[in-house]
Motif scaffolding. Structure first.
Motif, PDB file in Angstrom:
ATOM      1  N   PRO A  96       0.977  -1.250   0.017  1.00  0.00           N
ATOM      2  CA  PRO A  96       0.100   0.272   0.049  1.00  0.00           C
ATOM      3  C   PRO A  96       0.963   1.280   0.044  1.00  0.00           C
ATOM      4  N   TRP A  97       2.007   1.285   0.473  1.00  0.00           N
ATOM      5  CA  TRP A  97       2.976   2.435   0.716  1.00  0.00           C
ATOM      6  C   TRP A  97       3.772   2.539  -0.827  1.00  0.00           C
ATOM      7  N   THR A  98       3.497   1.582  -1.919  1.00  0.00           N
ATOM      8  CA  THR A  98       4.189   1.675  -3.093  1.00  0.00           C
ATOM      9  C   THR A  98       4.113   3.181  -3.769  1.00  0.00           C
ATOM     10  N   PRO A  99       5.007   3.881  -3.883  1.00  0.00           N
ATOM     11  CA  PRO A  99       4.882   5.363  -4.437  1.00  0.00           C
ATOM     12  C   PRO A  99       4.486   5.361  -5.774  1.00  0.00           C
ATOM     13  N   VAL A 152      13.445   1.437   2.015  1.00  0.00           N
ATOM     14  CA  VAL A 152      11.941   1.354   1.639  1.00  0.00           C
ATOM     15  C   VAL A 152      11.771   0.334   0.628  1.00  0.00           C
ATOM     16  N   SER A 169      11.473  -3.110   1.596  1.00  0.00           N
ATOM     17  CA  SER A 169      10.271  -3.284   2.178  1.00  0.00           C
ATOM     18  C   SER A 169       9.257  -3.433   1.040  1.00  0.00           C
ATOM     19  N   TYR A 197       7.271  -7.126   0.344  1.00  0.00           N
ATOM     20  CA  TYR A 197       5.832  -7.274   0.348  1.00  0.00           C
ATOM     21  C   TYR A 197       5.274  -8.033  -0.807  1.00  0.00           C
TER      22      TYR A 197
END
Length: 153
Positions: A41-44, A141, A144, A148
């Motif tokens: 969900p935090w993928t830019p 980052v 991670s 994921y």
């Protein structure tokens, strides 16, 4: 060699690494394989990767310029070229070959290697250590994100 020349050398090598990485990933981020992955969900957004890597490579080139001028040893050159190989090969392994676990291992190794630069040369580099910090943070980052994908696909 003068500082400006070293900076040009490192900019060429580091941006060359980015170019090689792009060639090796074979349109990876635009592929149907990548689009179908369950991503963190935090993928830019896609544009952020270009901004991040441009900033990182400028800072890393300046960092390496100062480091080589302060202490040019075979160990530093070995570490620099090891990060080059790990950085460029990750694109091929992850995006081209879809070997997500091996990609995760490579990016973790790269993170450890950049962390080694950060910690072991901080006394020599002093305030200039901040120049390698964006690289290290981004690799955490990116690791991670890779983890994921591995654990959720």
């Amino acid at each position: 060699m003068k500082k400006t020349l070293w900076l040009i050398v490192f900019l060429v090598i580091n941006f060359g690494a980015l170019g090689i990485g792009v060639l090796l990933m074979n349109n990876g981020p635009g592929s149907s394989w990548y689009a179908a992955l369950n991503k963190a969900p935090w993928t830019p957004p896609g544009w952020f990767f270009g901004v991040a890597w441009t900033t990182i490579m400028i800072c890393f080139s300046i960092y390496m310029t100062y480091l080589i001028q302060a202490k040019s040893t075979s160990l530093i050159w070995l570490l620099f070229f090891a990060q080059f190989i790990l950085n460029t090969s990750w694109n091929y392994i992850f995006f081209n070959q879809h070997m997500v676990l091996l990609g995760l291992l490579l990016i973790v190794l790269l993170t450890v290697l950049v962390g080694y630069f950060l910690v072991n040369f901080r006394n020599l580099m002093k305030q200039k250590t901040w120049l390698i910090t964006p690289y290290f943070i981004w690799l955490i980052v990116a690791s991670s994100l890779n983890a994921y994908v591995y654990f959720n696909n």
